[in-house]
Design a protein around this motif. Structure first.
Motif, mmCIF file in Angstrom:
data_model
loop_
_atom_site.group_PDB
_atom_site.id
_atom_site.type_symbol
_atom_site.label_atom_id
_atom_site.label_comp_id
_atom_site.label_asym_id
_atom_site.label_seq_id
_atom_site.Cartn_x
_atom_site.Cartn_y
_atom_site.Cartn_z
ATOM 1 N N LEU A 122 0.813 -1.208 0.000
ATOM 2 C CA LEU A 122 0.000 0.000 0.000
ATOM 3 C C LEU A 122 0.850 1.264 0.000
ATOM 4 C CD1 LEU A 122 -2.813 -1.016 2.508
ATOM 5 C CD2 LEU A 122 -2.922 -0.920 0.027
ATOM 6 N N LEU A 178 0.419 2.710 -2.966
ATOM 7 C CA LEU A 178 -0.974 3.088 -3.118
ATOM 8 C C LEU A 178 -1.402 3.774 -1.820
ATOM 9 C CD1 LEU A 178 -3.594 2.601 -4.961
ATOM 10 C CD2 LEU A 178 -4.073 0.759 -3.359
ATOM 11 N N GLU A 193 -6.395 4.376 1.933
ATOM 12 C CA GLU A 193 -7.201 3.153 1.844
ATOM 13 C C GLU A 193 -8.143 3.173 0.642
ATOM 14 O OE1 GLU A 193 -7.686 4.539 5.519
ATOM 15 O OE2 GLU A 193 -5.627 3.824 5.520
ATOM 16 N N GLN A 212 -8.888 5.450 -3.380
ATOM 17 C CA GLN A 212 -8.415 6.469 -4.319
ATOM 18 C C GLN A 212 -9.539 6.856 -5.269
ATOM 19 O OE1 GLN A 212 -4.812 5.405 -6.368
ATOM 20 N NE2 GLN A 212 -3.548 5.661 -4.544
ATOM 21 N N ALA A 241 -5.958 10.509 -2.949
ATOM 22 C CA ALA A 241 -5.815 9.414 -1.995
ATOM 23 C C ALA A 241 -6.527 9.778 -0.702
ATOM 24 C CB ALA A 241 -4.328 9.150 -1.725
ATOM 25 N N THR A 294 -7.673 8.454 3.367
ATOM 26 C CA THR A 294 -7.385 7.516 4.458
ATOM 27 C C THR A 294 -8.268 7.814 5.657
ATOM 28 O OG1 THR A 294 -5.666 6.611 5.903
ATOM 29 C CG2 THR A 294 -5.549 8.959 5.436
ATOM 30 N N TYR A 341 -6.961 0.216 7.338
ATOM 31 C CA TYR A 341 -7.206 -0.375 6.026
ATOM 32 C C TYR A 341 -8.192 -1.542 6.075
ATOM 33 C CZ TYR A 341 -3.852 -4.068 7.329
ATOM 34 O OH TYR A 341 -3.197 -5.111 7.950
ATOM 35 N N SER A 382 -11.604 1.123 -3.428
ATOM 36 C CA SER A 382 -10.832 0.805 -2.230
ATOM 37 C C SER A 382 -9.536 0.123 -2.624
ATOM 38 C CB SER A 382 -11.634 -0.111 -1.307
ATOM 39 O OG SER A 382 -11.794 -1.390 -1.911
ATOM 40 N N TRP A 383 -8.631 -0.005 -1.644
ATOM 41 C CA TRP A 383 -7.349 -0.666 -1.935
ATOM 42 C C TRP A 383 -7.568 -2.135 -2.269
ATOM 43 C CZ3 TRP A 383 -5.606 -4.863 0.772
ATOM 44 C CH2 TRP A 383 -6.181 -5.129 2.017
ATOM 45 N N GLN A 407 -5.859 -3.420 -5.467
ATOM 46 C CA GLN A 407 -4.819 -4.431 -5.275
ATOM 47 C C GLN A 407 -5.462 -5.720 -4.765
ATOM 48 O OE1 GLN A 407 -1.755 -4.292 -6.053
ATOM 49 N NE2 GLN A 407 -1.105 -2.161 -6.145
ATOM 50 N N ASP A 416 -5.494 -8.009 -1.022
ATOM 51 C CA ASP A 416 -6.724 -8.335 -0.310
ATOM 52 C C ASP A 416 -6.832 -9.832 -0.063
ATOM 53 O OD1 ASP A 416 -9.266 -8.016 0.847
ATOM 54 O OD2 ASP A 416 -10.235 -8.378 -1.079
#
Length: 410
Positions: A56, A59, A62, A64, A225, A227, A231, A253-254, A258, A262
């Motif tokens: 992260l 990235l 949490e 974007q 971004a 937060t 996360y 979301s992250w 990604q 996850d």
């Protein structure tokens, strides 16, 4: 009924300590097993968390916000305006703690001797600090003073590959919205060090306003971004942000950006459960052996209890309670030992001797064990449930003894 249960519990506690040596050995085995479960779970949690956080780091935040086409084509053509109106208000709502808008484009950086492809980040240092996106450590020089700072901050590994140093001039090149080459010469004002060498090679920081001027994009940015500091709980606030952004922007979301990272959370939880079960299945053989030996040693006593009218269910319950007392004592000792072992290590374990191998896994040179209460509760549940299940057979055999044969057994 309550009196019978009370007597049964006291008999179970007394019988547990008839053979002190065997009981202590079993307690040591259960305590060691529980300690191994919790300790290894903490190490694995720490490894997973670090891989996630390092992943992260490329990235930040949490979630974007992008132009809908930005992920397919991360160029300035697919930029978005600075947040305003409803979206700006939503970004200020709790639990969102910080957000930062940045220009993020592929670029080429060239020194006097070498050139490299990099990701050029135009940032505002104040807002980037809020989302935790600043470099880990500035080893030479300084970071950018603001979005209008005309300097450049590069990674230590990239500086070596470019054969350049602090104060030297380099050229950065990218494409503007008309697909023309936009370039400018700039001076290196800072060199940073990151947990992963790949990050040092890839990310180059410049002032956001300066980069917008160079690319001729006005006040547009590539991404925002966001937060909220955790996360694992993005789903609590992401829908409201998506509604505020509308259909013209993509809010992800992250986990969506990604998916590999996850999936690591689910895999880690499953692996922890399997690891705990395997350890206690091995320990359960010792527990069963202990109870079977107790049945053999107390055959005449069991026969006498049956002759005096004690029901088979109470005899079975007596052995199950004996097993439960043994499990609870072992759990208490194992969890306490795990807590005492892990807490001093939470400040970090140096694994620099295997840094290259760990970097391939996305880790840094320090491992931070993460003790979670859920893992301790999971180990407790597994030990109690599997322990009682393993105790059912010897307890059932004790309750099924024939009183006449049991009394005549020598």
């Amino acid at each position: 009924m309550a009196g019978s249960l009370n007597v049964t519990a006291r008999l179970a506690w007394r019988n547990l300590w008839r053979n002190h040596r065997r009981t202590l050995i079993m307690l040591l085995a259960i305590g060691t097993g529980v300690w191994a479960m919790v300790f290894m779970s903490a190490l694995m949690r720490g490894m997973t968390d670090q891989v996630l956080l390092n992943g992260l780091h490329n990235l930040p935040g949490e979630a974007q916000i992008h132009h809908p086409q930005y992920r397919a084509d991360p160029s300035v053509v697919n930029s978005m305006p600075m947040p305003a109106g409803t979206l700006y208000e939503a970004l200020g709502e709790v639990p969102i703690s910080a957000w930062s808008a940045r220009v993020r484009v592929p670029a080429v950086i060239a020194s006097e001797r070498e050139s490299r492809g990099v990701t050029l980040l135009g940032v505002d240092p104040v807002t980037e600090a809020g989302v935790g996106a600043l470099p880990d450590e500035i080893v030479e020089g300084r970071f950018l003073n603001g979005p209008e700072d005309r300097g450049l901050v590069i990674g230590a590994s990239l500086a070596r590959r470019l054969d350049t140093d602090l104060g030297k001039r380099v050229v950065i090149m990218s494409q503007d919205p008309e697909n023309n080459v936009a370039d400018r010469g700039t001076r290196i004002v800072g060199i940073y060090r990151a947990r992963l060498e790949g990050t040092e090679d890839q990310l180059v920081y410049a002032g956001r306003n300066v980069l917008q001027e160079m690319l001729a994009v006005g006040d547009q940015v590539s991404e925002v971004a966001v937060t909220a500091g955790d996360y694992r709980r993005v789903s609590a606030w992401l829908p409201a942000l998506q509604q505020a952004a509308g259909d013209d922007l993509e809010v992800l979301s992250w986990m969506q950006l990604q998916p590999f990272l996850d999936s690591m959370l689910g895999v880690q939880d499953g692996f922890t459960l399997i690891f705990m079960v395997v350890i206690f299945v091995a320990l359960s053989f010792g527990l069963v052996n202990t109870l079977v030996m107790a049945v053999f040693e107390r055959t005449r006593e069991i026969g006498l209890q049956q002759a005096l009218g004690v029901r088979p269910t109470l005899i079975m319950l007596q052995f199950l309670l004996e097993s439960l007392f043994l499990l609870v004592l072992g759990l208490g000792a194992g969890n306490l030992l795990a807590w005492l072992t892990i807490k001093p290590l939470e400040s970090g374990i140096d694994i620099s001797m295997v840094a290259e191998g760990m970097e391939m896994m996305g880790m840094g040179t320090t491992l931070y064990p993460a003790l979670q209460t859920s893992d301790m509760w999971m180990s407790t549940a597994i030990v109690v449930i599997l322990g009682l299940v393993a105790s059912l057979l010897p307890a059932w055999r004790a309750s099924r003894l024939d009183p006449v044969r049991a009394l005549n057994k020598t």
